[in-house]
Motif scaffolding. Structure first.
Motif, PDB file in Angstrom:
ATOM      1  N   GLY A   1     -40.972 -91.382  72.253  1.00 23.69           N
ATOM      2  CA  GLY A   1     -40.706 -92.440  73.089  1.00 23.69           C
ATOM      3  C   GLY A   1     -41.500 -92.887  74.240  1.00 23.69           C
ATOM      4  O   GLY A   1     -40.970 -93.318  75.386  1.00 23.69           O
ATOM      5  N   LEU A   2     -42.952 -92.796  73.948  1.00 25.05           N
ATOM      6  CA  LEU A   2     -43.612 -93.555  74.979  1.00 25.05           C
ATOM      7  C   LEU A   2     -44.449 -94.305  74.306  1.00 25.05           C
ATOM      8  O   LEU A   2     -45.009 -94.355  73.261  1.00 25.05           O
ATOM      9  CB  LEU A   2     -44.924 -92.000  75.077  1.00 25.05           C
ATOM     10  N   ASN A   3     -44.725 -95.440  75.208  1.00 27.16           N
ATOM     11  CA  ASN A   3     -45.517 -96.578  74.756  1.00 27.16           C
ATOM     12  C   ASN A   3     -46.916 -96.426  75.322  1.00 27.16           C
ATOM     13  O   ASN A   3     -47.111 -95.616  76.285  1.00 27.16           O
ATOM     14  CB  ASN A   3     -44.931 -97.817  75.377  1.00 27.16           C
ATOM     15  N   ARG A   4     -47.703 -97.340  75.131  1.00 27.10           N
ATOM     16  CA  ARG A   4     -49.234 -97.032  75.233  1.00 27.10           C
ATOM     17  C   ARG A   4     -49.421 -97.423  76.760  1.00 27.10           C
ATOM     18  O   ARG A   4     -50.431 -96.700  77.298  1.00 27.10           O
ATOM     19  CB  ARG A   4     -49.975 -98.014  74.323  1.00 27.10           C
ATOM     20  N   HIS A   5     -48.696 -98.374  77.348  1.00 26.89           N
ATOM     21  CA  HIS A   5     -48.797 -98.496  78.860  1.00 26.89           C
ATOM     22  C   HIS A   5     -48.609 -97.189  79.648  1.00 26.89           C
ATOM     23  O   HIS A   5     -49.490 -96.992  80.566  1.00 26.89           O
ATOM     24  CB  HIS A   5     -48.069 -99.855  79.297  1.00 26.89           C
ATOM     25  N   SER A   6     -47.353 -96.851  79.237  1.00 27.81           N
ATOM     26  CA  SER A   6     -47.109 -95.307  79.977  1.00 27.81           C
ATOM     27  C   SER A   6     -48.101 -94.341  79.868  1.00 27.81           C
ATOM     28  O   SER A   6     -48.360 -93.484  80.512  1.00 27.81           O
ATOM     29  CB  SER A   6     -45.874 -95.092  79.621  1.00 27.81           C
ATOM     30  N   HIS A   7     -48.440 -94.455  78.488  1.00 23.47           N
ATOM     31  CA  HIS A   7     -49.595 -93.379  78.336  1.00 23.47           C
ATOM     32  C   HIS A   7     -50.617 -93.312  78.969  1.00 23.47           C
ATOM     33  O   HIS A   7     -51.300 -92.288  79.422  1.00 23.47           O
ATOM     34  CB  HIS A   7     -49.572 -93.243  76.490  1.00 23.47           C
TER      35      HIS A   7
ATOM     36  N   LEU B   1     -50.974 -94.461  81.693  1.00 16.11           N
ATOM     37  CA  LEU B   1     -50.699 -94.104  83.288  1.00 16.11           C
ATOM     38  C   LEU B   1     -50.759 -92.775  83.315  1.00 16.11           C
ATOM     39  O   LEU B   1     -51.336 -92.211  84.404  1.00 16.11           O
ATOM     40  CB  LEU B   1     -49.272 -94.672  83.584  1.00 16.11           C
ATOM     41  N   VAL B   2     -50.114 -92.048  82.392  1.00 15.98           N
ATOM     42  CA  VAL B   2     -50.162 -90.578  82.426  1.00 15.98           C
ATOM     43  C   VAL B   2     -51.640 -90.164  82.580  1.00 15.98           C
ATOM     44  O   VAL B   2     -51.661 -89.081  83.173  1.00 15.98           O
ATOM     45  CB  VAL B   2     -49.509 -90.292  81.213  1.00 15.98           C
ATOM     46  N   ARG B   3     -52.432 -90.581  81.618  1.00 13.81           N
ATOM     47  CA  ARG B   3     -53.693 -90.003  81.481  1.00 13.81           C
ATOM     48  C   ARG B   3     -54.500 -90.129  82.991  1.00 13.81           C
ATOM     49  O   ARG B   3     -55.172 -89.366  83.123  1.00 13.81           O
ATOM     50  CB  ARG B   3     -54.327 -90.546  80.386  1.00 13.81           C
ATOM     51  N   ARG B   4     -54.186 -91.478  83.315  1.00 13.35           N
ATOM     52  CA  ARG B   4     -54.878 -91.555  84.666  1.00 13.35           C
ATOM     53  C   ARG B   4     -54.625 -90.739  85.805  1.00 13.35           C
ATOM     54  O   ARG B   4     -55.353 -90.379  86.541  1.00 13.35           O
ATOM     55  CB  ARG B   4     -54.675 -93.360  85.006  1.00 13.35           C
TER      56      ARG B   4
ATOM     57  N   MET C   1     -40.838 -91.948  87.635  1.00  9.19           N
ATOM     58  CA  MET C   1     -41.613 -93.007  88.567  1.00  9.19           C
ATOM     59  C   MET C   1     -41.127 -94.325  88.122  1.00  9.19           C
ATOM     60  O   MET C   1     -40.884 -95.089  89.010  1.00  9.19           O
ATOM     61  CB  MET C   1     -43.262 -92.873  88.508  1.00  9.19           C
ATOM     62  N   ILE C   2     -41.068 -94.567  86.732  1.00 10.95           N
ATOM     63  CA  ILE C   2     -40.702 -96.007  86.297  1.00 10.95           C
ATOM     64  C   ILE C   2     -39.001 -95.985  86.468  1.00 10.95           C
ATOM     65  O   ILE C   2     -38.951 -97.073  86.876  1.00 10.95           O
ATOM     66  CB  ILE C   2     -40.918 -95.918  84.738  1.00 10.95           C
TER      67      ILE C   2
ATOM     68  N   SER D   1     -48.548 -96.333  92.953  1.00 12.05           N
ATOM     69  CA  SER D   1     -49.549 -96.060  91.749  1.00 12.05           C
ATOM     70  C   SER D   1     -49.007 -96.877  90.614  1.00 12.05           C
ATOM     71  O   SER D   1     -49.799 -97.308  90.116  1.00 12.05           O
ATOM     72  CB  SER D   1     -49.236 -94.576  91.178  1.00 12.05           C
ATOM     73  N   LEU D   2     -47.745 -97.375  90.682  1.00  4.31           N
ATOM     74  CA  LEU D   2     -47.269 -98.317  89.625  1.00  4.31           C
ATOM     75  C   LEU D   2     -47.853 -99.454  89.652  1.00  4.31           C
ATOM     76  O   LEU D   2     -48.545-100.321  88.853  1.00  4.31           O
ATOM     77  CB  LEU D   2     -45.684 -98.319  89.218  1.00  4.31           C
ATOM     78  N   GLU D   3     -47.897 -99.968  91.018  1.00  3.81           N
ATOM     79  CA  GLU D   3     -48.499-101.226  91.379  1.00  3.81           C
ATOM     80  C   GLU D   3     -49.871-101.326  90.947  1.00  3.81           C
ATOM     81  O   GLU D   3     -50.529-102.306  90.556  1.00  3.81           O
ATOM     82  CB  GLU D   3     -48.376-101.511  92.820  1.00  3.81           C
TER      83      GLU D   3
END
Length: 663
Positions: A554-560, A562-565, A590-591, A659-661
């Protein structure tokens, strides 16, 4: 014959002096520069022709070259093209000339300049015609001098100016100075500023002059009349810019000739003129981007892609994937559609913008593999793909402006309409409504560019005359939206973005060779739980799952990313998989919180991270795991963190929408 025309760089020779044409001024004069001294001289065309005809100036043939000036043949206007009063005057002159010629030819000397005989002939003609105000003998002789060489009536048309406006050279020279300083710049000052500048300039000049030598300034109406007579192209280029002027003054001498469907597709992006809400929270997310593909010959819409991400090469690829595929299943999945959408097939050429984001290996490699030609249009030339530009206006006026939450074209049209309060459509609904409008409305409406035929009729008329080409393997259309990368196969499989992928089929490659094998992989934006690997011995793609499915599900690359950062920021390089899973849960929360944020920008960014787009709405995507993963976090209270996350070994993240911004 050597010919010249007034264009920049034209040179005239005056003995040893060289005069170069710099530009045409707004007052339709020509500005020349002396090559040695740099002196500037401004002349009218008549002044230049006069110097050229008496050989004072000679054209420098080395300055001649290709020019936009055209040599053409024209037919002079006939007598019926003149105004009625001009026709009457020409007929009167012809009567005098014809009768005077007959009367004077009876004498031995013939029709000669004899004032006494001409006066008597004119009196006879005036008596015959009943003319109370006959012309003078000198006037008739002037008519004859202009007429006798060509015997053309146009020589008798009165060309004298009858507006009685006499231009004062001092006033006009001051006007030219003020225009160059005030009017011809990017500030785009109004004509009132020119009138005030001229009046102020004359007031300052009169301060140093005695009362009997005061200069009279031109009236405001005179200044405005002079402004209206300025050269439009020069004024627009100085005030609006070169690109705008070329677009407004472009010459259309023909139309683009496209002979068949699928010969030319045009692709472009635009923000939708409607606010979209989140499908779960029902809060406004903002205006998504629409990427549209249209067939130039039939005006059939081939496909589209809607997302909250800024336009990119992958927006084009997603839209192309939909355009190439048959759409029978898509039409059948949406209730209420009455017509067919037969658009499909591989195109011969695609026309896209020249933006840097579209100069991508992804688009180039797909086009190369599929045998499609790419044409990049120059910047600020939307007319080169006019079909797709025109359909955007049709879409806005006939569809999006009629939806709740529309923002219209501009603030003036929007007025007091409460777009944010009226917004009610999520991206799924917008996608379904757009499909229905395309199939049942636009494709079935007569099109002016098709001589009154509908796009559907033209497509059906031409599709029986050609063979449609499609990829032999449907899976290739899914592969086209994936990013390509090279990776080495190890005992744990392949690794991309710090996620390892392996399977028994992939591991079998290690049994065939002692050398390290490099393979080509395809990774996808919407899901990190798998990659497609090109097997080197069979030249076929196989799907390889991620080793850590618990994290990737259930994880897309954009969220992944962000998680790693966030994990690296908190723990540096010494992080564990458990910490990564905990970060994933908090990023998802957060999303979810950002989707409920009071700021539209935060909600729009969250929608982009959660991959809310038309691809998911049309069921083209294999799974919507991200949405399923978000639902428990949004609808229910977030679950407590595991014991490991609450221990001193794993401090709790302090994550906010900021952080999301930043991401």
């Amino acid at each position: 014959m050597v010919r010249f025309s007034f264009r920049k760089g034209l040179r005239f020779l005056q003995g040893t002096k060289i005069w170069t044409l710099l530009k045409r001024t707004a007052t339709c004069k020509l500005q020349f520069e002396h090559e040695d001294s740099g002196d500037i001289e401004v002349l009218t065309e008549q002044d230049v022709y006069r110097r050229w005809s008496d050989a004072t100036w000679e054209v420098d043939e080395t300055s001649l070259g290709p020019t936009k000036e055209l040599i053409y043949l024209a037919t002079p206007k006939d007598l019926r093209s003149l105004k009625s009063e001009q026709q009457t005057e020409v007929k009167r002159k012809l009567e005098y000339l014809n009768r005077a010629q007959k009367l004077m030819m009876e004498a031995p000397k013939g029709f000669v300049c004899d004032p006494e005989r001409l006066t008597k002939a004119i009196q006879v003609i005036a008596l015959e015609q009943g003319d109370q105000t006959p012309p003078n003998w000198s006037t008739v002789w002037r008519w004859w001098s202009a007429f006798r060489a060509t015997r053309c009536f146009s020589k008798l048309v009165d060309r004298r100016c009858r507006n009685h406006f006499k231009t004062d050279p001092v006033q006009y020279s001051v006007f030219e100075e003020v225009v160059n300083e005030v009017f011809l710049n990017k500030q785009r000052m109004p004509g009132k500023a020119v009138a005030e500048g001229v009046a102020d300039r004359f007031a300052r000049m009169n301060r140093s002059l005695p009362p009997d030598q005061q200069l009279k300034p031109p009236s405001k109406s005179t200044v405005y009349r002079w402004l209206n007579s300025l050269h439009r192209a020069v004024v627009d280029r100085a005030r609006e810019g070169g690109a705008h002027t070329e677009r407004e003054l472009r010459i259309v001498t023909g139309a683009l000739k496209v002979k068949d469907i699928l010969e030319r597709w045009e692709i472009d992006h635009t923000p939708l003129d409607v606010l979209v809400v989140c499908r779960i929270t029902r809060m406004v997310l903002g205006r998504p981007w629409l990427t549209l593909v249209i067939d130039r010959k039939s005006r059939m819409i081939m496909g589209f892609y809607i997302s909250f991400h800024a336009p990119s090469a992958y927006s084009v690829l997603y839209a192309l994937r939909m355009a190439i595929r048959p759409k029978d299943d898509l039409v059948a999945s949406i209730k209420g559609i009455r017509n067919l959408w037969p658009a499909r097939g591989l195109p011969g050429k695609i026309v896209v913008d020249n933006g840097m984001e579209l100069h991508s290996n992804a688009v180039d490699l797909f086009a190369l593999e599929a045998g499609i030609e790419i044409q990049y249009c120059p910047a600020a030339h939307p007319q080169l793909k006019g079909a797709v530009e025109r359909i955007f206006r049709t879409l806005s006026q006939n569809l999006f402006h009629q939806m709740p939450g529309t923002v219209f074209n501009c603030v003036d049209e929007r007025r007091d309409y409460p777009s944010e309060k009226a917004a009610a459509l999520d991206i799924d609904t917008v996608t379904h409504v757009l499909v229905k409008w395309i199939v049942d409305v636009y494709h079935c409406t007569p099109h002016e560019g098709l001589q009154g035929k509908t796009p559907l009729f033209v497509w059906q008329e031409l599709e029986g005359k050609r063979a449609f080409e499609l990829p032999a393997y449907p899976k290739q259309l899914d592969l086209m939206v994936g990013q390509i990368a090279d990776r080495t196969v190890f005992h744990y499989g392949v690794e991309y973005d710090h996620i390892r992928y392996n399977s028994h089929v992939l591991a079998s490659l290690l049994e065939r060779s002692r050398k390290k094998l490099k393979v080509l992989i395809r990774v996808y934006e919407h899901d990190v739980s798998f990659v497609d690997v090109l097997m080197p011995y069979t030249d076929e793609y196989i799907r390889v799952p991620a080793n850590d499915q618990e994290y990737c599900e259930g994880l897309n690359r954009h969220s992944h990313l962000l998680v790693r950062r966030q994990v690296i920021k908190r723990f540096g390089d010494e992080w564990t998989q458990q910490q990564l899973r905990e970060a994933k849960a908090e990023i998802q929360q957060m999303i979810a919180d950002a989707l409920r944020s009071h700021k539209t920008a935060n909600r729009k960014k969250a929608a982009a991270f959660s991959m809310q787009d038309s691809d998911a709405a049309t069921a083209a995507r294999a799974s919507e795991a991200m949405d399923q993963a978000l639902q428990p976090l949004i609808l229910e209270k977030a679950p407590p963190l595991p014991v490991l996350a609450q221990s001193t070994l794993l401090p709790k993240f302090n994550i906010s929408t900021q952080s999301l911004e930043m991401a």
